[in-house]
Design a protein around this motif. Sequence first.
Motif, mmCIF file in Angstrom:
data_model
loop_
_atom_site.group_PDB
_atom_site.id
_atom_site.type_symbol
_atom_site.label_atom_id
_atom_site.label_comp_id
_atom_site.label_asym_id
_atom_site.label_seq_id
_atom_site.Cartn_x
_atom_site.Cartn_y
_atom_site.Cartn_z
ATOM 1 N N ASP A 166 0.863 -1.177 0.000
ATOM 2 C CA ASP A 166 0.000 0.000 0.000
ATOM 3 C C ASP A 166 0.902 1.231 0.000
ATOM 4 N N ARG B 235 -0.237 0.689 5.723
ATOM 5 C CA ARG B 235 0.787 -0.346 5.937
ATOM 6 C C ARG B 235 0.924 -0.662 7.425
ATOM 7 N N THR C 121 0.291 -4.349 9.233
ATOM 8 C CA THR C 121 1.288 -5.005 10.085
ATOM 9 C C THR C 121 0.682 -5.360 11.441
ATOM 10 N N THR D 167 5.273 -5.157 5.136
ATOM 11 C CA THR D 167 4.524 -4.320 4.213
ATOM 12 C C THR D 167 5.497 -3.642 3.253
#
Length: 140
Positions: free
Chosen positions: A61, A67, A71, A78
Motif C-alpha cells: 500500500d 501499511r 502489520t 509491508t
Amino acid sequence: MKSMGAGSGTGTESRIEPRIEPRIERTEALRVGVVGAGVMGSNHARVLAGLPGVRLVGVVDPLPAHRMRATELTNCRTFASLDELIAEGVEAVTIAAPTHLHHEIALAAIARNIHVLVEKPIASSVEEAGRSSTPRSVPA
C-alpha cells in the motif's frame, strides 16, 4: 470410453468417464501477497495469514498508515510498491486496491507469471476488461 445404455436400451450410446487427476501435495506453503491495505485488502490479508498452507509474504500500500494497520492486523511485512513485494518471491497476489488500479496491477502480475485474484470489478470499464482478455504472449 465405456459404453453405457442411455434410455434407448440399444447399448450403442457412449459416455466419457471423468478423469480424476491425482492430488499434488505441496511441501511448502503457497507464497501470497495482498495489494491494497484498505478495508477489503486488510480483510484478505487477515484471512490469508490464518490459512494453513499459505504464507502471507506481505501487503502493498502506498499509504504509511495503511501499511502500519496491515502489520498490526497480520504481523507481516509491508511494502510501498508492487515491485518490492514481487522481489520477495510471491506466487500469487490478491488485488484489493482501488478499482481504477485493478487492471494495471493484474496485468503487471500476470506478466511476471504470478497468479491473481482480483477483487471485483476486474476493470473500470468494459473496454478496459476487453483489453485484458486479448490473447498475448506471456513469458514462461
